[in-house]
Design a protein around this motif. Structure first.
Motif, PDB file in Angstrom:
ATOM      1  N   LEU A   8      71.076  57.750  50.034  1.00 10.50           N
ATOM      2  CA  LEU A   8      69.833  57.239  49.412  1.00 10.50           C
ATOM      3  C   LEU A   8      68.801  58.193  50.219  1.00 10.50           C
ATOM      4  O   LEU A   8      67.970  58.468  49.282  1.00 10.50           O
ATOM      5  N   THR A   9      68.839  58.586  51.340  1.00  8.06           N
ATOM      6  CA  THR A   9      67.857  59.500  51.931  1.00  8.06           C
ATOM      7  C   THR A   9      67.996  61.012  51.311  1.00  8.06           C
ATOM      8  O   THR A   9      66.999  61.399  50.629  1.00  8.06           O
ATOM      9  N   ALA A  10      69.080  61.494  51.095  1.00  6.11           N
ATOM     10  CA  ALA A  10      69.636  62.490  50.271  1.00  6.11           C
ATOM     11  C   ALA A  10      68.974  62.499  48.733  1.00  6.11           C
ATOM     12  O   ALA A  10      68.428  63.484  48.294  1.00  6.11           O
ATOM     13  N   LEU A  11      69.440  61.617  48.121  1.00  6.86           N
ATOM     14  CA  LEU A  11      68.820  61.096  46.809  1.00  6.86           C
ATOM     15  C   LEU A  11      67.135  61.376  46.666  1.00  6.86           C
ATOM     16  O   LEU A  11      66.701  62.004  45.895  1.00  6.86           O
ATOM     17  N   ALA A  12      66.529  60.610  47.654  1.00  6.58           N
ATOM     18  CA  ALA A  12      65.242  60.667  47.739  1.00  6.58           C
ATOM     19  C   ALA A  12      64.791  62.195  47.978  1.00  6.58           C
ATOM     20  O   ALA A  12      63.750  62.457  47.207  1.00  6.58           O
ATOM     21  N   HIS A  13      65.360  62.874  48.893  1.00 12.31           N
ATOM     22  CA  HIS A  13      64.899  64.214  49.069  1.00 12.31           C
ATOM     23  C   HIS A  13      64.934  64.922  47.673  1.00 12.31           C
ATOM     24  O   HIS A  13      64.057  65.893  47.264  1.00 12.31           O
ATOM     25  N   GLU A  14      66.274  65.108  46.987  1.00 15.29           N
ATOM     26  CA  GLU A  14      66.309  65.471  45.934  1.00 15.29           C
ATOM     27  C   GLU A  14      65.439  65.152  44.982  1.00 15.29           C
ATOM     28  O   GLU A  14      65.087  66.137  44.013  1.00 15.29           O
ATOM     29  N   PHE A  15      65.275  64.011  44.659  1.00 19.14           N
ATOM     30  CA  PHE A  15      64.083  63.592  43.644  1.00 19.14           C
ATOM     31  C   PHE A  15      62.915  64.269  44.040  1.00 19.14           C
ATOM     32  O   PHE A  15      62.022  64.784  43.258  1.00 19.14           O
ATOM     33  N   GLU A  16      62.207  64.303  45.290  1.00 18.59           N
ATOM     34  CA  GLU A  16      61.187  64.932  45.722  1.00 18.59           C
ATOM     35  C   GLU A  16      61.171  66.132  45.127  1.00 18.59           C
ATOM     36  O   GLU A  16      59.861  66.856  45.203  1.00 18.59           O
ATOM     37  N   THR A  17      62.343  67.006  45.346  1.00 23.61           N
ATOM     38  CA  THR A  17      62.243  68.498  45.142  1.00 23.61           C
ATOM     39  C   THR A  17      62.161  68.877  43.467  1.00 23.61           C
ATOM     40  O   THR A  17      61.775  69.892  43.233  1.00 23.61           O
ATOM     41  N   GLN A  18      62.772  67.937  42.811  1.00 26.58           N
ATOM     42  CA  GLN A  18      62.856  68.006  41.453  1.00 26.58           C
ATOM     43  C   GLN A  18      61.590  67.308  40.634  1.00 26.58           C
ATOM     44  O   GLN A  18      61.521  67.804  39.430  1.00 26.58           O
ATOM     45  N   ILE A  19      60.970  66.088  40.928  1.00 29.78           N
ATOM     46  CA  ILE A  19      60.357  65.475  40.364  1.00 29.78           C
ATOM     47  C   ILE A  19      58.888  65.194  41.105  1.00 29.78           C
ATOM     48  O   ILE A  19      59.031  65.075  42.049  1.00 29.78           O
ATOM     49  N   GLY A  20      57.692  65.431  40.173  1.00 29.88           N
ATOM     50  CA  GLY A  20      56.537  65.112  41.007  1.00 29.88           C
ATOM     51  C   GLY A  20      56.270  63.553  41.555  1.00 29.88           C
ATOM     52  O   GLY A  20      56.992  62.673  40.840  1.00 29.88           O
ATOM     53  N   HIS A  21      55.215  63.455  42.365  1.00 37.18           N
ATOM     54  CA  HIS A  21      54.912  62.131  42.908  1.00 37.18           C
ATOM     55  C   HIS A  21      54.593  61.415  41.616  1.00 37.18           C
ATOM     56  O   HIS A  21      55.230  59.981  41.854  1.00 37.18           O
ATOM     57  N   ASP A  22      53.838  61.565  40.724  1.00 35.57           N
ATOM     58  CA  ASP A  22      53.370  60.706  39.614  1.00 35.57           C
ATOM     59  C   ASP A  22      54.725  60.384  38.985  1.00 35.57           C
ATOM     60  O   ASP A  22      54.734  58.987  38.407  1.00 35.57           O
ATOM     61  N   GLU A  23      55.415  61.221  38.684  1.00 42.10           N
ATOM     62  CA  GLU A  23      56.671  60.865  37.776  1.00 42.10           C
ATOM     63  C   GLU A  23      57.765  60.151  38.445  1.00 42.10           C
ATOM     64  O   GLU A  23      58.342  59.248  38.203  1.00 42.10           O
ATOM     65  N   LEU A  24      57.651  60.167  39.854  1.00 40.42           N
ATOM     66  CA  LEU A  24      58.554  59.236  40.649  1.00 40.42           C
ATOM     67  C   LEU A  24      58.122  57.926  40.742  1.00 40.42           C
ATOM     68  O   LEU A  24      58.778  56.771  40.613  1.00 40.42           O
ATOM     69  N   ARG A  25      56.868  57.968  40.799  1.00 43.29           N
ATOM     70  CA  ARG A  25      56.071  56.528  40.800  1.00 43.29           C
ATOM     71  C   ARG A  25      56.593  55.998  39.400  1.00 43.29           C
ATOM     72  O   ARG A  25      56.931  54.363  39.334  1.00 43.29           O
ATOM     73  N   GLN A  26      56.355  56.581  38.356  1.00 43.75           N
ATOM     74  CA  GLN A  26      56.540  56.220  36.980  1.00 43.75           C
ATOM     75  C   GLN A  26      58.268  55.612  36.979  1.00 43.75           C
ATOM     76  O   GLN A  26      58.489  54.723  36.320  1.00 43.75           O
ATOM     77  N   LEU A  27      58.968  56.484  37.450  1.00 45.16           N
ATOM     78  CA  LEU A  27      60.369  56.400  37.422  1.00 45.16           C
ATOM     79  C   LEU A  27      60.938  54.951  38.344  1.00 45.16           C
ATOM     80  O   LEU A  27      61.413  54.001  37.617  1.00 45.16           O
ATOM     81  N   MET A  28      60.227  54.886  39.370  1.00 45.01           N
ATOM     82  CA  MET A  28      60.529  53.605  40.211  1.00 45.01           C
ATOM     83  C   MET A  28      60.114  52.406  39.535  1.00 45.01           C
ATOM     84  O   MET A  28      60.727  51.485  39.664  1.00 45.01           O
ATOM     85  N   ASP A  54      60.792  57.867  55.080  1.00 43.97           N
ATOM     86  CA  ASP A  54      59.300  57.592  55.026  1.00 43.97           C
ATOM     87  C   ASP A  54      58.631  58.392  54.350  1.00 43.97           C
ATOM     88  O   ASP A  54      57.619  57.687  53.692  1.00 43.97           O
ATOM     89  N   ALA A  55      58.791  59.572  53.720  1.00 46.06           N
ATOM     90  CA  ALA A  55      57.969  60.229  52.718  1.00 46.06           C
ATOM     91  C   ALA A  55      58.048  59.650  51.449  1.00 46.06           C
ATOM     92  O   ALA A  55      57.349  59.670  50.549  1.00 46.06           O
ATOM     93  N   ALA A  56      59.229  58.891  51.057  1.00 45.09           N
ATOM     94  CA  ALA A  56      59.504  58.200  49.936  1.00 45.09           C
ATOM     95  C   ALA A  56      58.482  56.977  49.655  1.00 45.09           C
ATOM     96  O   ALA A  56      58.382  56.471  48.665  1.00 45.09           O
ATOM     97  N   LEU A  57      58.091  56.363  50.718  1.00 40.96           N
ATOM     98  CA  LEU A  57      57.089  55.408  50.721  1.00 40.96           C
ATOM     99  C   LEU A  57      55.925  55.718  49.990  1.00 40.96           C
ATOM    100  O   LEU A  57      55.121  54.444  49.415  1.00 40.96           O
ATOM    101  N   ALA A  58      55.702  56.945  49.482  1.00 43.62           N
ATOM    102  CA  ALA A  58      54.571  56.903  48.691  1.00 43.62           C
ATOM    103  C   ALA A  58      54.910  56.747  47.157  1.00 43.62           C
ATOM    104  O   ALA A  58      53.871  56.394  46.358  1.00 43.62           O
ATOM    105  N   TRP A  59      56.093  56.600  46.808  1.00 44.93           N
ATOM    106  CA  TRP A  59      56.514  56.088  45.451  1.00 44.93           C
ATOM    107  C   TRP A  59      57.553  55.138  45.375  1.00 44.93           C
ATOM    108  O   TRP A  59      57.608  54.592  44.341  1.00 44.93           O
ATOM    109  N   THR A  60      58.333  54.644  46.260  1.00 42.38           N
ATOM    110  CA  THR A  60      59.208  53.664  46.028  1.00 42.38           C
ATOM    111  C   THR A  60      58.428  52.310  45.851  1.00 42.38           C
ATOM    112  O   THR A  60      59.327  51.656  45.194  1.00 42.38           O
ATOM    113  N   PRO A  61      57.460  51.987  46.220  1.00 41.93           N
ATOM    114  CA  PRO A  61      56.673  50.741  46.052  1.00 41.93           C
ATOM    115  C   PRO A  61      56.295  50.586  44.721  1.00 41.93           C
ATOM    116  O   PRO A  61      56.550  49.245  44.283  1.00 41.93           O
TER     117      PRO A  61
END
Length: 151
Positions: A21-41, A102-109
């Motif tokens: 899950l940590t690796a998945l989150a890191h890959e998401f963060e390199t491929q997808i912007g913060h706003d798009e990650l929030r929309q996806l979640m 921890d970095a993913a806490l910006a978008w996982t909520p």
């Protein structure tokens, strides 16, 4: 108390999932912007809620009890629900979102925001929206409010 919470939350997630899950989150963060990650979640949360529908609730207390039963069964923490003057306040504790890092806490909520939006809309809260009103805190709390929010 924070080290104790950190320990308990780390124990909440099976070791077989932590690294993936940590690796998945890191890959998401390199491929997808913060706003798009929030929309996806948010969309993932809506899909989850649609698959786990709530029964009708007659009161705020019954809603809190129902939510806590669902979250307890899934080991996803617990909530406190209260009626405020202009909104319904939901504080979610101990969601295992730190599993993504921890970095993913910006978008996982946004996952929880999508869950609560879908559930509450299905219970009759049409025309109202759920907004995240706090960051993930050291006490593991994330606050959401259902109400009329500016677009």
């Amino acid at each position: 108390m924070v080290p104790i919470l950190d320990y308990l939350l780390e124990r909440q997630i099976s070791p077989q999932w932590r690294g993936m899950l940590t690796a998945l989150a890191h890959e998401f963060e390199t491929q997808i912007g913060h706003d798009e990650l929030r929309q996806l979640m948010y969309r993932v949360g809506g899909r989850f809620a649609a698959a786990h529908q709530l029964p009708a609730c007659e009161s705020t207390a019954e809603l809190a009890q129902t939510l806590n039963l669902y979250w307890h069964e899934m080991d996803w923490g617990y909530v406190e629900v209260s009626d405020e003057a202009e909104c319904l306040r939901i504080v979610h504790y101990c969601a295992p979102l730190r599993t993504f890092g921890d970095a993913a806490l910006a978008w996982t909520p946004a996952f929880l925001q999508g869950v609560y939006q879908t559930w509450l809309s299905a219970l009759g809260a049409q025309g109202l929206s759920v907004a995240q009103t706090s960051e993930y805190g050291e006490d593991t709390a994330i606050e959401f409010r259902l109400g009329r929010h500016p677009a």
